[in-house]
Design an enzyme around this catalytic site. Sequence first.
Site, PDB file in Angstrom:
ATOM      1  N   SER A 174      38.733  34.987  44.006  1.00 19.48           N
ATOM      2  CA  SER A 174      38.240  36.212  43.387  1.00 19.48           C
ATOM      3  C   SER A 174      39.144  36.678  42.264  1.00 19.48           C
ATOM      4  CB  SER A 174      38.106  37.340  44.424  1.00 19.48           C
ATOM      5  OG  SER A 174      39.330  38.029  44.588  1.00 19.48           O
ATOM      6  N   VAL A 175      38.642  37.676  41.522  1.00 11.18           N
ATOM      7  CA  VAL A 175      39.382  38.296  40.435  1.00 11.18           C
ATOM      8  C   VAL A 175      40.639  38.996  40.934  1.00 11.18           C
ATOM      9  CG1 VAL A 175      38.110  40.478  40.592  1.00 11.18           C
ATOM     10  CG2 VAL A 175      39.084  39.771  38.388  1.00 11.18           C
ATOM     11  N   LYS A 176      40.670  39.343  42.225  1.00  6.09           N
ATOM     12  CA  LYS A 176      41.785  40.106  42.774  1.00  6.09           C
ATOM     13  C   LYS A 176      43.068  39.295  42.899  1.00  6.09           C
ATOM     14  CE  LYS A 176      39.700  44.091  43.454  1.00  6.09           C
ATOM     15  NZ  LYS A 176      40.150  45.326  42.814  1.00  6.09           N
ATOM     16  N   ASP A 177      42.998  37.994  42.728  1.00  4.22           N
ATOM     17  CA  ASP A 177      44.231  37.203  42.729  1.00  4.22           C
ATOM     18  C   ASP A 177      45.191  37.683  41.649  1.00  4.22           C
ATOM     19  OD1 ASP A 177      43.067  35.699  44.691  1.00  4.22           O
ATOM     20  OD2 ASP A 177      43.028  33.815  43.566  1.00  4.22           O
TER      21      ASP A 177
END
Length: 474
Positions: free
Chosen positions: A42-45
Amino acid sequence: MEVADSILDLVGNTPLVRMRRVLAGLPCEVLAKLEMLNPGGSVKDRPAVAMIDAAEREGLLAPGGTIIEPTSGNTGVGLAMVAAQRDYRCIFVMTDKVSEEKVQLLRAYGAEVVICPVAVAPDDPDSYYSTAARLAAEIPGAYRPNQYFNQVNPLAHERTTGPELWRQTGGRITHFVAGAGTGGTLGGVGRYLKRQNPAVQVIGADPEGSVFSGGSGRPYLVEGIGEDFWPETYDRSVVDRVIPISDRDSFDMARAVSRREGLLIGGSGGTVVCAAREVARACGPDDVVVLLLPDAGRGYLSKVFNDSWMASHGFLIGESPCVKDVLDARAGAVPPLVYVQPGDPVRLAVTRMRDYGVSQLPVAKGEMPLTVAEVVGSVDELQLVALAFDGDLLGRPVEQVMSRPLEQIGVGESVALAVTKLERSPALLVLDGGRPRAVVSRADVLGFLSAGRPEPASPGAGDLSHRSGNGTPS
């Protein structure tokens, strides 16, 4: 040799792809940023790695420490990935609306997971925000990245995601569309792009009911985006427009993108694609709309991509006869859902039963349109008669006498299934698009069947995968 030193070195530099099929026929080019291709999915990495790096530099997190964070899942995976590399303990606090896949995924990384109710205010002691804060205060050596207030979150996108998009589009990007949870992606990317070209439009895709699009923050079923408070990481000055999208449209779009584009995306990705489609319809041939897909659909297989779950929440309409047919056949217009609040006096429940000619009432928090999470119980006339001998019953609050919530059924599920469920429950709460719509009773079904309607073949009969709740292909 082309070898990364660790999995963390592979975060970022995700590709762009044209949306050729689902968004065909639009007057401009629409490109998708595939953030599910980050190693944590995900983008949250991006902010996860950046926040831990910053905490270590500032001495806020020492070797052997504990990372504690409230999360819908994706930030937790990013943080757990860092923790695995650097030997930290992880505790993540999640709401009870997140999919079981996300809970199991975090545990697979060795993290501990605490589940809290979603239908409570942010400052409630039982909310996932409050629970995370309490654990961080109680556990020695704990560090809470606090993604909703940590400015390293948007800074990570300002330094990585924004420059990538500018480079990948050759500076031609005119519109950027993404969901907002913490607001870090919109704010960070938006600040960078507007420095390069102030005319770039930054658009938020938001679940209906979220504060970003003017709602109160009441629960909705899309996970990972939308909020019930204003995070400090959300920069309103950067966002030009916010487009609200319903749960139904989000889930229908996620399924369509997965089946027609070969991109398995989550419900929040469906929200973003719907908003990007609305933006692109008003664009010209020289515009380039970039939408950011935050994660993959693998975390939602038990929900968005599960026909049974979709049907039970009223997102799919099966073959007739179904519960929708029963509601449509009731004499006169179907009134809005009649219910009482937990703090209402029993007297009001009795009055509403009498005025509307009903024998059962749901008990729910909040105003219409309700969500499933806000339904907390039920009352019925037989129960109240049995309790009527107990002193001043009519003046007591409903929450003191209510029973468990009515059993639920989707508006598109079969009448046969309704008959089966009504054998053990006097009435059913009907869900339509994930929201309570009506109560259907034994008398309603009996009236429908006795009027010469088609008889149900067997419980659960009917193909529930061919139509969405609004009749469009899913």
